[in-house]
Design an enzyme around this catalytic site. Sequence first.
Site, PDB file in Angstrom:
ATOM      1  N   HIS A 118      -1.575   0.658  -9.604  1.00 56.59           N
ATOM      2  CA  HIS A 118      -2.242  -0.161  -8.572  1.00 56.59           C
ATOM      3  C   HIS A 118      -3.022  -1.316  -9.223  1.00 56.59           C
ATOM      4  O   HIS A 118      -4.234  -1.465  -9.012  1.00 56.59           O
ATOM      5  CB  HIS A 118      -3.187   0.711  -7.716  1.00 56.59           C
ATOM      6  CG  HIS A 118      -3.503   0.081  -6.389  1.00 56.59           C
ATOM      7  ND1 HIS A 118      -3.657   0.812  -5.231  1.00 56.59           N
ATOM      8  CD2 HIS A 118      -3.695  -1.217  -6.037  1.00 56.59           C
ATOM      9  CE1 HIS A 118      -3.941  -0.020  -4.228  1.00 56.59           C
ATOM     10  NE2 HIS A 118      -3.973  -1.245  -4.703  1.00 56.59           N
ATOM     11  N   ARG A 170       0.847  -1.192   0.000  1.00 53.91           N
ATOM     12  CA  ARG A 170       0.000   0.000   0.000  1.00 53.91           C
ATOM     13  C   ARG A 170       0.887   1.247   0.000  1.00 53.91           C
ATOM     14  O   ARG A 170       1.947   1.275   0.620  1.00 53.91           O
ATOM     15  CB  ARG A 170      -0.886   0.039   1.242  1.00 53.91           C
ATOM     16  CG  ARG A 170      -2.089  -0.894   1.163  1.00 53.91           C
ATOM     17  CD  ARG A 170      -3.184  -0.349   0.232  1.00 53.91           C
ATOM     18  NE  ARG A 170      -4.379  -1.166   0.275  1.00 53.91           N
ATOM     19  CZ  ARG A 170      -4.648  -2.196  -0.536  1.00 53.91           C
ATOM     20  NH1 ARG A 170      -3.794  -2.535  -1.471  1.00 53.91           N
ATOM     21  NH2 ARG A 170      -5.776  -2.863  -0.414  1.00 53.91           N
TER      22      ARG A 170
HETATM   23  N1  LIG Z   1      -1.135  -3.671  -5.261  1.00 52.18           N
HETATM   24  C1  LIG Z   1      -2.153  -4.495  -5.360  1.00 52.18           C
HETATM   25  O1  LIG Z   1      -2.741  -4.650  -6.419  1.00 52.18           O
HETATM   26  C2  LIG Z   1      -2.546  -5.305  -4.158  1.00 52.18           C
HETATM   27  C3  LIG Z   1      -3.473  -6.344  -4.324  1.00 52.18           C
HETATM   28  C4  LIG Z   1      -3.786  -7.138  -3.242  1.00 52.18           C
HETATM   29  C5  LIG Z   1      -3.200  -6.909  -2.001  1.00 52.18           C
HETATM   30  N2  LIG Z   1      -2.315  -5.881  -1.875  1.00 52.18           N
HETATM   31  C6  LIG Z   1      -1.680  -5.621  -0.571  1.00 52.18           C
HETATM   32  O2  LIG Z   1      -1.131  -6.823  -0.080  1.00 52.18           O
HETATM   33  C7  LIG Z   1      -1.416  -6.898   1.307  1.00 52.18           C
HETATM   34  C8  LIG Z   1      -1.265  -8.304   1.787  1.00 52.18           C
HETATM   35  O3  LIG Z   1      -2.343  -9.119   1.363  1.00 52.18           O
HETATM   36  P1  LIG Z   1      -2.468 -10.609   1.943  1.00 52.18           P
HETATM   37  O4  LIG Z   1      -3.733 -11.151   1.429  1.00 52.18           O
HETATM   38  O5  LIG Z   1      -1.208 -11.349   1.717  1.00 52.18           O
HETATM   39  O6  LIG Z   1      -2.609 -10.284   3.514  1.00 52.18           O
HETATM   40  P2  LIG Z   1      -2.251 -11.216   4.748  1.00 52.18           P
HETATM   41  O7  LIG Z   1      -2.457 -12.653   4.408  1.00 52.18           O
HETATM   42  O8  LIG Z   1      -2.999 -10.643   5.914  1.00 52.18           O
HETATM   43  O9  LIG Z   1      -0.685 -11.016   4.969  1.00 52.18           O
HETATM   44  C9  LIG Z   1      -0.151  -9.863   5.557  1.00 52.18           C
HETATM   45  C10 LIG Z   1       1.233 -10.214   6.057  1.00 52.18           C
HETATM   46  O10 LIG Z   1       1.817  -9.018   6.603  1.00 52.18           O
HETATM   47  C11 LIG Z   1       2.328  -9.320   7.895  1.00 52.18           C
HETATM   48  N3  LIG Z   1       2.290  -8.121   8.732  1.00 52.18           N
HETATM   49  C12 LIG Z   1       1.261  -7.300   8.977  1.00 52.18           C
HETATM   50  N4  LIG Z   1       1.627  -6.319   9.808  1.00 52.18           N
HETATM   51  C13 LIG Z   1       2.934  -6.521  10.096  1.00 52.18           C
HETATM   52  C14 LIG Z   1       3.880  -5.849  10.903  1.00 52.18           C
HETATM   53  N5  LIG Z   1       3.557  -4.754  11.607  1.00 52.18           N
HETATM   54  N6  LIG Z   1       5.134  -6.352  10.970  1.00 52.18           N
HETATM   55  C15 LIG Z   1       5.481  -7.471  10.277  1.00 52.18           C
HETATM   56  N7  LIG Z   1       4.623  -8.157   9.478  1.00 52.18           N
HETATM   57  C16 LIG Z   1       3.368  -7.680   9.392  1.00 52.18           C
HETATM   58  C17 LIG Z   1       1.406 -10.397   8.441  1.00 52.18           C
HETATM   59  O11 LIG Z   1       2.015 -11.074   9.516  1.00 52.18           O
HETATM   60  P3  LIG Z   1       1.281 -12.323  10.242  1.00 52.18           P
HETATM   61  O12 LIG Z   1       1.384 -13.468   9.253  1.00 52.18           O
HETATM   62  O13 LIG Z   1       2.088 -12.575  11.462  1.00 52.18           O
HETATM   63  O14 LIG Z   1      -0.125 -11.907  10.496  1.00 52.18           O
HETATM   64  C18 LIG Z   1       1.214 -11.253   7.187  1.00 52.18           C
HETATM   65  O15 LIG Z   1       2.283 -12.141   7.038  1.00 52.18           O
HETATM   66  C19 LIG Z   1      -2.824  -6.295   1.412  1.00 52.18           C
HETATM   67  O16 LIG Z   1      -3.121  -5.863   2.711  1.00 52.18           O
HETATM   68  C20 LIG Z   1      -2.695  -5.132   0.456  1.00 52.18           C
HETATM   69  O17 LIG Z   1      -2.142  -4.036   1.140  1.00 52.18           O
HETATM   70  C21 LIG Z   1      -1.985  -5.088  -2.919  1.00 52.18           C
END
Ligand SMILES: NC(=O)c1ccc[n+]([C@@H]2O[C@H](COP(=O)([O-])OP(=O)(O)OC[C@H]3O[C@@H](n4cnc5c(N)ncnc54)[C@H](OP(=O)(O)O)[C@@H]3O)[C@@H](O)[C@H]2O)c1
Length: 310
Positions: free
Chosen positions: A273, A225
Site C-alpha cells: 500500500h 482500495r
Molecule cells: N494505493 C495507494 O497508495 C493510493 C493512494 C492514493 C489514492 N488511492 C486510491 O485512489 C482513489 C482515487 O483517488 P482520486 O484522488 O483520484 O479520487 P477522485 O478524484 O475522487 O476519483 C475517483 C474516480 O472514481 C470514479 N468513481 C467513483 N465511484 C464510481 C463508481 N461507482 N462507478 C464508476 N466510477 C466511479 C469517480 O467518478 P466521477 O469522476 O464521476 O466522480 C472518479 O472518476 C482513492 O479513493 C483511493 O482509494 C490509493
Amino acid sequence: MPAILFKSHADSAANWGNELKKHVNPYDYRVWPDAGNKADVDVAIVWKPEPGMLKQFPNLKMVASLGAGVDHIFADPELPRHVPVVRLVDPWMADAMAEYVALNVLRFHRDDPDYQRLQAQKTWKPLPFSEAEARTIAIMGIGFMGASVAAKLKPFGFKIAGWSRSPKTIDGVACYHGPNGLAAMLKQANYLVCLLPATPSTVGIVNAANLTLLPRGAILIQCGRGAQTVEADVLASLNSGQLGGAALDVFPTEPLSPDNPLWTHPKVFITPHVASQTNPRTGAIVVAENIRRVRRGEKPHDAVDPAVGY
Ligand SMILES: NC(=O)c1ccc[n+]([C@@H]2O[C@H](COP(=O)([O-])OP(=O)(O)OC[C@H]3O[C@@H](n4cnc5c(N)ncnc54)[C@H](OP(=O)(O)O)[C@@H]3O)[C@@H](O)[C@H]2O)c1
C-alpha cells in the site's frame, strides 16, 4: 486560540507538525490522544480515526484526510455529519501514482517477469515484442489520480480508456461512465488499472464476472482500495491464464498474511500500500490552505459528498 488535532498511526506527527508550522498562523498543534481542551480544536487531520473520536470536538470545522481516500473516516458510525470531510488532493501524490502505474505497465509490456526468469537461468533468448499502440490501458476511476496516470502514459503510445460515475470528456482518453459503460471498457483492457475510491458501489468490483470480460492475458494493476478486490477470483484468473499478471498494492486484509499465496505467485508483484504515499512536505501546503479557508468562514476545497462516500 484555535487548535489543529493530528491523529495517525501511519504518518509522522512530528513531520506534519513541522511542515504545517511553515504555513499556518496562529499555530497550535496537538497530537491525539493529548488533545487538551477539546473545545479549542477546530481542525482534525486524520488517518483511520478511532470510532467515536471525532464527535468529541464540539467546534470542529473540518476533518482533513491524510490520504486521497476518505473511506477510513466514514467507517466511523458516530462521525459528526455536519462537519465537512476533505480528501487530500495533492499533485505530488498524483505524480507518484503515475510513477507506480507506469512502472508496472512497462514491466509487463516489456516482458520483464519473463526476462527475469531467463536471466536466472542464464538464458539469452529474445522474446516477441508487442507494440504500445496495439494495447489499451483502461483506468477504472478516472478522477484526479486516474487523469494523471492517463496523461503520463499516453506519450508512450498506448491507447487510454477511462471509466467514471459521471460522463466525462478527456483529451486522448476514450471515456466510459456508469454501470453500462464498464463492460465496453473492460473488453478492450490489456492493462486494467483500478483507481476507484472504496464506496458501497465499488466493493468487490474486481471480481470473476468483470475479469472474464478482459482480453485473455490482461494485466491487473490494483492501486485503489483492497475492499474492491475479490482475492479468490483474482487468484483463479491468474492460475487459469485469464490474467497474465498483476501488480497489487492494496488488499482486502492489510498487512497481507504471510501464508497468502499471492506473495509467491510467479505472475504477481506485491507492494505494501505504497503506490502513492502521503507526503507531509507537499500535503501540508494543501491542508494549510483549507485550514485558512475554514478559519475565514469559507468552504474548504475538495470536501466529499457524504451521500456517495468519496
Ligand atoms: N494505493 C495507494 O497508495 C493510493 C493512494 C492514493 C489514492 N488511492 C486510491 O485512489 C482513489 C482515487 O483517488 P482520486 O484522488 O483520484 O479520487 P477522485 O478524484 O475522487 O476519483 C475517483 C474516480 O472514481 C470514479 N468513481 C467513483 N465511484 C464510481 C463508481 N461507482 N462507478 C464508476 N466510477 C466511479 C469517480 O467518478 P466521477 O469522476 O464521476 O466522480 C472518479 O472518476 C482513492 O479513493 C483511493 O482509494 C490509493
